[in-house]
Design a protein around this motif. Structure first.
Motif, PDB file in Angstrom:
ATOM      1  N   ASP A  39     -30.721 -28.509  71.920  1.00 51.66           N
ATOM      2  CA  ASP A  39     -30.036 -29.759  71.567  1.00 51.66           C
ATOM      3  C   ASP A  39     -30.792 -30.959  72.132  1.00 51.66           C
ATOM      4  O   ASP A  39     -30.906 -31.986  71.470  1.00 51.66           O
ATOM      5  N   ALA A  42     -33.594 -31.647  69.880  1.00 50.09           N
ATOM      6  CA  ALA A  42     -33.138 -32.117  68.570  1.00 50.09           C
ATOM      7  C   ALA A  42     -32.767 -33.592  68.596  1.00 50.09           C
ATOM      8  O   ALA A  42     -32.855 -34.271  67.573  1.00 50.09           O
ATOM      9  N   GLY A  54     -32.438 -33.639  64.848  1.00 43.56           N
ATOM     10  CA  GLY A  54     -30.993 -33.535  64.631  1.00 43.56           C
ATOM     11  C   GLY A  54     -30.485 -34.612  63.689  1.00 43.56           C
ATOM     12  O   GLY A  54     -29.614 -34.361  62.847  1.00 43.56           O
ATOM     13  N   MET A  90     -28.409 -38.235  65.861  1.00 38.10           N
ATOM     14  CA  MET A  90     -27.629 -37.189  66.510  1.00 38.10           C
ATOM     15  C   MET A  90     -27.151 -37.782  67.829  1.00 38.10           C
ATOM     16  O   MET A  90     -27.948 -38.255  68.626  1.00 38.10           O
ATOM     17  N   LEU A  96     -26.853 -29.208  67.773  1.00 35.60           N
ATOM     18  CA  LEU A  96     -27.678 -28.884  66.611  1.00 35.60           C
ATOM     19  C   LEU A  96     -27.040 -27.756  65.803  1.00 35.60           C
ATOM     20  O   LEU A  96     -27.029 -27.807  64.572  1.00 35.60           O
TER      21      LEU A  96
END
Length: 175
Positions: A39, A42, A54, A90, A96
């Motif tokens: 994450d 991302a 993301g 994101m 993600l």
């Protein structure tokens, strides 16, 4: 039917299948770029723009959902969230894996809508946006799918550059 016969119904089914297959192939290429990342990776910016891996997944998921709604409604009304600028980023609270699930669901939705269209050869009234011409604009369904293919391919290229800058991974080697 003879080999030289022309069947418009077969042409429409073939067009629909080929365009959906091309879109699926572009999605697969995009998804290679997020294989094995966290994450934190991302959400990380590696280029001067705001794009992140993301954010690209989030944007494309929203785009496919919006176009599915446009194809179903055909009324020219602006779908909820179509102009939301947050769709490109994101946030720290997003994962993600959740964005990938949303993207997969959006892909299934657009494929379902397109496969159920009785008038695949028809046109769709586009929503009025700040950049729209003054008169209503209509696109053939095929053009909507070509737009989604182009958009996905373009962002797959962005994602490839972001991933390479992130950790040096070559997405072409991951295929």
């Amino acid at each position: 039917m003879t080999p030289n016969s022309h069947n418009p119904a077969t042409d429409v089914a073939a067009d629909r299948g080929e365009l959906l297959r091309a879109l699926a192939e572009q999605r697969e290429l995009l998804l290679i770029t997020v294989k094995g990342i966290t994450d934190a990776q991302a959400i990380r910016r590696t280029v001067p723009s705001e794009l992140t891996l993301g954010g690209i997944i989030k944007h494309l998921a929203r785009g496919e959902r919006v176009w599915a709604e446009i194809l179903v409604r055909r009324d020219g009304e602006l779908p909820e969230g179509m102009l939301d600028t947050g769709q490109y980023r994101m946030s720290g609270g997003e994962r993600l894996s959740d964005l990938l699930e949303q993207y997969e669901a959006a892909a299934r939705e657009i494929e379902k809508v397109v496969n159920e269209l009785e008038d695949f050869g028809g046109s769709v009234r586009l929503p009025k946006t700040p950049w729209s011409p003054p008169e209503p604009e209509y696109w053939p369904v095929r053009r909507v799918l070509l737009h989604l293919i182009r958009e996905t391919a373009q962002h797959a290229g962005h994602a490839d550059i972001i991933r390479e800058a992130l950790d040096g991974a070559s997405t072409t080697a991951q295929r």
